[in-house]
Design a protein around this motif. Sequence first.
Motif, PDB file in Angstrom:
ATOM      1  N   MET A   1      73.264  19.624 -81.293  1.00 62.95           N
ATOM      2  CA  MET A   1      71.952  18.976 -81.722  1.00 62.95           C
ATOM      3  C   MET A   1      71.997  17.672 -81.982  1.00 62.95           C
ATOM      4  N   SER A   2      71.173  16.617 -81.390  1.00 63.56           N
ATOM      5  CA  SER A   2      71.345  15.217 -81.906  1.00 63.56           C
ATOM      6  C   SER A   2      70.741  15.108 -83.250  1.00 63.56           C
ATOM      7  N   SER A   3      71.090  13.705 -83.557  1.00 63.63           N
ATOM      8  CA  SER A   3      70.520  13.321 -85.104  1.00 63.63           C
ATOM      9  C   SER A   3      69.070  13.483 -85.092  1.00 63.63           C
ATOM     10  N   ASP A   4      68.288  13.406 -83.992  1.00 64.96           N
ATOM     11  CA  ASP A   4      66.857  13.437 -84.086  1.00 64.96           C
ATOM     12  C   ASP A   4      66.276  14.916 -83.976  1.00 64.96           C
ATOM     13  N   TYR A   5      67.336  15.912 -83.973  1.00 66.63           N
ATOM     14  CA  TYR A   5      67.276  17.368 -83.939  1.00 66.63           C
ATOM     15  C   TYR A   5      66.793  17.861 -82.592  1.00 66.63           C
ATOM     16  N   LYS A   6      67.327  17.105 -81.618  1.00 61.65           N
ATOM     17  CA  LYS A   6      66.929  17.933 -80.329  1.00 61.65           C
ATOM     18  C   LYS A   6      68.367  18.673 -79.859  1.00 61.65           C
ATOM     19  N   ILE A   7      68.060  19.763 -79.171  1.00 62.05           N
ATOM     20  CA  ILE A   7      69.093  20.785 -78.811  1.00 62.05           C
ATOM     21  C   ILE A   7      69.995  20.098 -77.657  1.00 62.05           C
ATOM     22  N   ILE A   8      71.319  19.897 -77.848  1.00 60.67           N
ATOM     23  CA  ILE A   8      72.237  19.257 -76.716  1.00 60.67           C
ATOM     24  C   ILE A   8      72.868  20.353 -76.023  1.00 60.67           C
ATOM     25  N   LEU A   9      73.341  21.382 -76.611  1.00 58.88           N
ATOM     26  CA  LEU A   9      73.900  22.671 -76.205  1.00 58.88           C
ATOM     27  C   LEU A   9      73.643  23.945 -76.877  1.00 58.88           C
ATOM     28  N   LEU A  10      73.658  24.932 -76.034  1.00 61.89           N
ATOM     29  CA  LEU A  10      73.367  26.199 -76.499  1.00 61.89           C
ATOM     30  C   LEU A  10      74.150  27.316 -75.957  1.00 61.89           C
ATOM     31  N   ASN A  11      75.304  27.969 -76.517  1.00 63.47           N
ATOM     32  CA  ASN A  11      76.228  28.959 -75.939  1.00 63.47           C
ATOM     33  C   ASN A  11      75.237  30.077 -75.876  1.00 63.47           C
ATOM     34  N   GLY A  12      76.152  31.060 -75.015  1.00 61.92           N
ATOM     35  CA  GLY A  12      75.678  32.305 -74.489  1.00 61.92           C
ATOM     36  C   GLY A  12      75.090  33.049 -75.893  1.00 61.92           C
ATOM     37  N   ALA A  13      75.800  33.247 -76.612  1.00 62.11           N
ATOM     38  CA  ALA A  13      75.547  33.974 -77.890  1.00 62.11           C
ATOM     39  C   ALA A  13      74.310  33.594 -78.778  1.00 62.11           C
ATOM     40  N   ALA A  14      74.215  32.089 -78.520  1.00 61.98           N
ATOM     41  CA  ALA A  14      72.896  31.694 -79.317  1.00 61.98           C
ATOM     42  C   ALA A  14      71.639  31.798 -78.537  1.00 61.98           C
ATOM     43  N   GLU A  15      71.702  31.843 -77.027  1.00 60.39           N
ATOM     44  CA  GLU A  15      70.706  32.132 -76.165  1.00 60.39           C
ATOM     45  C   GLU A  15      70.422  33.682 -76.606  1.00 60.39           C
ATOM     46  N   GLU A  16      71.276  34.624 -76.797  1.00 61.63           N
ATOM     47  CA  GLU A  16      70.968  35.716 -77.030  1.00 61.63           C
ATOM     48  C   GLU A  16      70.258  35.768 -78.202  1.00 61.63           C
TER      49      GLU A  16
END
Length: 328
Positions: A1-16
């Motif tokens: 997540m960036s410093s302005d709280y925008k998601i940069i990356l989400l792995n498979g487990a987090a998607e689930e």
Amino acid sequence: MSSDYKIILLNGAAEELFGIEEKNAIDKHFLLSVKDEKLFEQINAIVDSKFNINKVEQVKYGDKYYDVTITPIKNYKSEISDILLVFHNITEFKELDQAKDDFISIISHEFKTPLTSIMMGTSMILEEKIGAINDKQRSTLVAIEEESEKLTELVNELIELTKIESGKEMYNFKCCSIFGIAQNTVKPLYNIANEKGVNLTNTIDEDMPGVYADPEKITWVLNNLITNALKYTDAGDDITISASVDGDFMQISVKDTGAGIPKEYKDKIFDKFFHVQNDDEFEIKGTGLGLAVVKEIVEAHGGKVWCESDIDIGSNFMFTLPICDERG
Ligand code: ADP
């Protein structure tokens, strides 16, 4: 997540976990995907504090528990550029912990009735209500009585701790006088102090502001701290109870000039079943549960408890409670 709280990356487990796809979450605000405002506040607090801390929070989503490690990542200018969140599923550990707590709770309750019978029976024989006893029998019975008292203390503290930890303990918070609580707690302990030759003094002033607390629970806390101080002091030592105002909190202190605690154990003593190892002392003086219960109760009040201590100089146990305006 960036410093302005925008998601940069989400792995498979987090998607689930959050029921979203990475492609739909990228570049969108954290709260749009992970709808957890409490966790967001914690992340915010870390970012605002500018400290390089790696913090672990516990969250519950559905019937699953997670430890969330929040790690701010800094760029070459030492500014936070990204924030890494790792969710670790700890549901299995939590369930095991719950099973252990339930087991302790059941066992403690099952111990109570037979223990009461043992104590009553022993005291009846000691009082010679069933017949005369000789000196040898008396000293054996006194030993049985003392051990039963220790077991009863352990069982009572275990019941108290499991109740508090399970969240089943009800608190009766109100605005009350710390002067009154301290006076009631100290009164029955003067005799024990006198017998030991320890000077027990309560310096808390009647004019102190009120505290927002459950008076019964705080009486328990104070009683425990003073009883501990009495255990680790000798004739000629002092125990002083005092209170002072620190911002929105009242700081209460139980200070003794007794044995003291080695620096390395200063925080450990608040753990369950912890005793300071002492080379020349083989007798364990308590259950090791008292301070764990003290910590649970004080934290449930929004306060904190800690200790300052030096070997052979003494210990000072302090805790805080929120101040309130009117007094009950
Ligand atoms: P216990 O029932 O053993 O007293 P506690 O949780 O109340 O259990 O205390 C844990 C340990 O902390 C004690 O065993 C003792 O080693 C240490 N301790 C607590 N209070 C004091 C004190 N006032 N002075 C010295 N040591 C203390």
